[in-house]
Every structure is written in structure tokens, then in C-alpha cells.
Design an enzyme around this catalytic site. Structure first.
Site, PDB file in Angstrom:
ATOM      1  N   SER A  12       0.640  -1.180   0.150  1.00  0.00           N
ATOM      2  CA  SER A  12       0.148   0.487   0.144  1.00  0.00           C
ATOM      3  C   SER A  12       0.782   0.960  -0.033  1.00  0.00           C
ATOM      4  O   SER A  12       1.688   1.453  -0.683  1.00  0.00           O
ATOM      5  CB  SER A  12      -0.827  -0.078   1.608  1.00  0.00           C
ATOM      6  OG  SER A  12      -1.712   1.000   1.506  1.00  0.00           O
ATOM      7  N   GLU A  41      -8.741  -4.309  -6.699  1.00  0.00           N
ATOM      8  CA  GLU A  41      -8.933  -3.248  -6.254  1.00  0.00           C
ATOM      9  C   GLU A  41      -8.859  -1.623  -6.917  1.00  0.00           C
ATOM     10  O   GLU A  41      -8.651  -1.820  -8.086  1.00  0.00           O
ATOM     11  CB  GLU A  41      -7.133  -2.999  -5.580  1.00  0.00           C
ATOM     12  CG  GLU A  41      -7.203  -4.178  -4.632  1.00  0.00           C
ATOM     13  CD  GLU A  41      -5.628  -4.041  -3.918  1.00  0.00           C
ATOM     14  OE1 GLU A  41      -5.098  -2.894  -3.879  1.00  0.00           O
ATOM     15  OE2 GLU A  41      -4.803  -5.099  -4.359  1.00  0.00           O
ATOM     16  N   HIS A  93      -7.195  -5.513  -0.691  1.00  0.00           N
ATOM     17  CA  HIS A  93      -6.025  -5.415  -0.585  1.00  0.00           C
ATOM     18  C   HIS A  93      -5.410  -5.818   0.233  1.00  0.00           C
ATOM     19  O   HIS A  93      -5.501  -5.887   1.301  1.00  0.00           O
ATOM     20  CB  HIS A  93      -6.564  -3.453  -0.379  1.00  0.00           C
ATOM     21  CG  HIS A  93      -5.715  -2.483  -0.225  1.00  0.00           C
ATOM     22  ND1 HIS A  93      -5.333  -1.724  -1.118  1.00  0.00           N
ATOM     23  CD2 HIS A  93      -5.070  -2.079   1.693  1.00  0.00           C
ATOM     24  CE1 HIS A  93      -3.951  -1.267  -0.373  1.00  0.00           C
ATOM     25  NE2 HIS A  93      -3.973  -0.940   0.500  1.00  0.00           N
TER      26      HIS A  93
END
Length: 351
Positions: free
Chosen positions: A170, A267, A297
Site C-alpha cells: 500500500s 482494487e 487490498h
């Protein structure tokens, strides 16, 4: 209007069929996603204490893992070795530099210790897990600066730059590419490679807004990403660095090391992964873009019970081991894809 980037890179698709992964997606869609949606609609800024990282102290790690605190000056980090993993003093030349996710606002060493321990075990390398400074205290540029300090620490321990793989999930994926770029610009040598898991690589939300996944993501509603964009830009303005921070998707990439990018097919961060892979391959840099069907995610963090997560960690380990063996192939591009070289087997992440 929705758009989907035409890729020069040829992605690898991974099918998903487990009940565990479907339950995970359903759970996130009805818990985390609405909470983030409500946060994004608040008429004021709310930065709750990083409670999730404190609670995560209770989470177990992979069996046999050991770790110790490393004081990097601006931030605290951890030097972590999974079971039977040796460091450079024990004759193992490779190491992984890892950056946790959390949108530069939350999560930390505790939330990601389990994932990092599994990556260490599967890849057979020690990991420096970095607790970099975050918003709202510091802007993203300071998070990158902490990452550079962490890379310098590994060099001081005797690791060579070409034996250090930089990884992150991320927001940590943003840092992985940014720190690799900073290391190259500093003239310290080229890192072994970059691993980006569900990476956030562009603070600008425009491409996400126009992508088919804009409303399909089970974790992030679009308004939460747009609120994050607003906060990050405001932080830059407050520190007098507006326009000076360069997102990974806009960085020079011709001299970047090989990379692997893993992303779930639904995503909202898919356009970031597509664009980065496209730029790398177009520049002649090896990049393995892996698209995991219907995975959420950073699903890799659920490796203790989701089989696809364990498989994804094994793919990361194979990449790290291929870097060490010097068998990473040239970029896979449409109509020019080469036959894959044999790769060493990773240790099973769930073992």
C-alpha cells in the site's frame, strides 16, 4: 467515463476460488469500507490515535521468529529473522527492507510483523521493518527520508546495495519505489529489486476516479482516496514543499531495479499498478505485474488462513531468490514475451 490502461506489460493472472478469500472480501465490504466512507465525509479532520497498531501487539508471528528494536534516529524499526534465517554475519548476503502500509496515517511495526515474518521465512532473508514517521505529524517526504536512513543502516551492517530488496504494501509500496529512486540518485548503487504489494503509487486520485475499479474495491471507497489526496497535498503546502514531491508513477525509471507488483483484480489502486508496470517495461526494466483475481487490498496479510495469500508470499519469495541467483528475465511485453527461466523454489510461507 471509465478507462482502462492499455498495457505494454503482460500481466500474470492468478485465479482465486477459496471460500476464505470470499469471506474476507465480504467482511471488509461491510465493515472497513463503510467506516472509511464515513471518515471521508466528516466536515473536519479526524486523526484518531494509532490504536490498531497497539492492539496488533497481540498478534502472533510465524513460529520461531526473533526480532530486536533498531533505533534509526528519526524513527524506530525492527530487525527481524524468521526461523533458521541467518544474517550477513552468518553468511547470508541478502536482506529485505520493508515498509508497512496504512495510507501514511495508520498501522506500524505491530500490524505488519506477522506478514513480514512470513516473507522472511519464505524468502530466507532477514528483514528491516521500518516504523517510518507518518501524517499528520510529518509529510510523505519525511517518510521517504526515514526509508533512506534505513537503507543506509543496512549498508553500515555490511550489506551491499545489490543484495538489498526493497518491499512494501500500500503506502509502503510508494516508499519502496521512492527509496529505491533516492538510493540511486544518491549514488549508493542499485538495490536488488522492488516488491510492491497493492501499492499506492500516485497521490492524485484522477486515474482512480476514471477506472472501472472506482466503485468495485472491497476496502476503499473512492471518497476515502480523494480525502487522502486532499490531506497529503495540504500537508505538503503546510511544509512549503508543494509540487516538490514526485510520486513513483512520475519518476525516472530507466535505471530502476527489477520489480514485482501484486494487486487484486478489483482494487481501486489497480491504475497505479498498471501505469507503473507499463512505464517500467517500456523503459526496459523487468517488471512482473501479478493480478490476483478478486483478492482484497493487501490480502497477503491474511496468510494464516487464506491460501491465495500464502501463494502470493511464495511468489514474492521466488522473486527475491531469483534476484539473488541472477535469473530475473527481461521485461515481458506483448508479442515479445520470453520463455521463463527456471526459478528456485521458495519455502512454503505457511510452513
Amino acid at each position: 467515463m471509465s478507462t482502462h490502461l492499455t498495457l505494454a506489460a503482460e500481466p500474470r493472472y492468478f485465479k482465486s476460488s477459496s471460500l476464505q478469500s470470499r469471506l474476507l472480501g465480504l467482511g471488509l465490504r461491510h465493515t472497513v469500507r463503510p467506516i472509511l466512507g464515513m471518515w471521508a465525509r466528516l466536515p473536519f479532520d479526524l486523526y484518531p490515535p494509532n490504536l490498531i497498531d497497539h492492539v496488533a501487539r497481540l498478534l502472533p508471528v510465524h513460529e520461531g521468529t526473533s526480532w530486536r528494536t533498531v533505533d534509526l534516529g528519526p524513527c524506530q524499526s525492527e530487525w527481524l529473522l524468521a526461523k533458521d534465517v541467518r544474517d550477513v554475519r552468518g553468511g547470508n548476503p541478502g536482506a529485505i527492507l520493508y515498509f508497512h502500509g496504512g495510507a501514511f496515517l495508520t498501522c506500524g511495526l505491530n500490524t505488519h510483523r506477522n506478514l513480514v515474518s512470513r516473507i522472511s521465512y519464505a524468502a530466507g532473508q532477514p528483514v528491516l521493518n521500518v516504523g517510518y514517521r507518518q501524517m499528520p505529524t510529518e509529510p510523505i517526504t519525511e517518510s521517504v527520508a526515514d526509508g533512506v536512513v534505513a537503507f543506509r543502516w543496512l549498508l553500515d551492517q555490511g550489506y551491499r546495495p545489490e543484495h538489498i530488496t526493497i518491499a512494501g504494501d500500500s503506502a509502503g509500496g510508494y516508499l519502496a519505489f521512492s527509496v529505491a529512486r533516492a538510493v540511486l540518485d544518491a549514488g549508493w548503487g542499485r538495490p536488488a529489486g522492488v516488491v510492491a504489494v497493492s501499492p499506492l503509487l500516485d497521490v492524485d486520485s484522477t486515474s482512480k476516479r476514471n477506472h472501472p475499479n472506482a466503485n468495485r474495491c472491497e476496502t476503499f471507497p473512492l471518497n476515502a482516496l480523494e480525502r487522502f489526496t486532499e490531506l497529503a497535498l495540504r500537508m505538503d503546502s503546510r511544509r512549503g514543499i508543494s509540487g516538490q514531491r514526485v510520486c513513483p508513477v512520475k519518476m525516472p525509471v530507466a535505471d530502476m531495479p527489477p520489480s514485482v507488483i501484486q494487486v487484486g483484480s478489483r482494487e481501486i489502486l489497480m491504475p497505479d499498478a498498471e501505469l507503473m508496470a507499463n512505464r517500467l517495461v517500456a523503459a526496459g526494466v523487468p517488471c512482473d505485474l501479478q493480478i490476483w483475481e478478486n483478492q482484497v487490498h493487501v490480502f497477503q496479510a491474511s496468510a494464516s488462513w487464506v491460501p491465495e495469500a500464502r501463494q502470493a508470499i511464495d511468489e514474492i519469495a521466488l522473486f527475491v531468490q531469483s534476484l539473488a541467483a541472477g535469473t530475473v528475465e527481461a521485461p515481458a511485453a506483448k508479442s515479445t514475451r520470453k520463455k521463463k527461466a527456471a526459478r528456485p523454489r521458495a519455502r512454503a510461507a505457511g510452513s
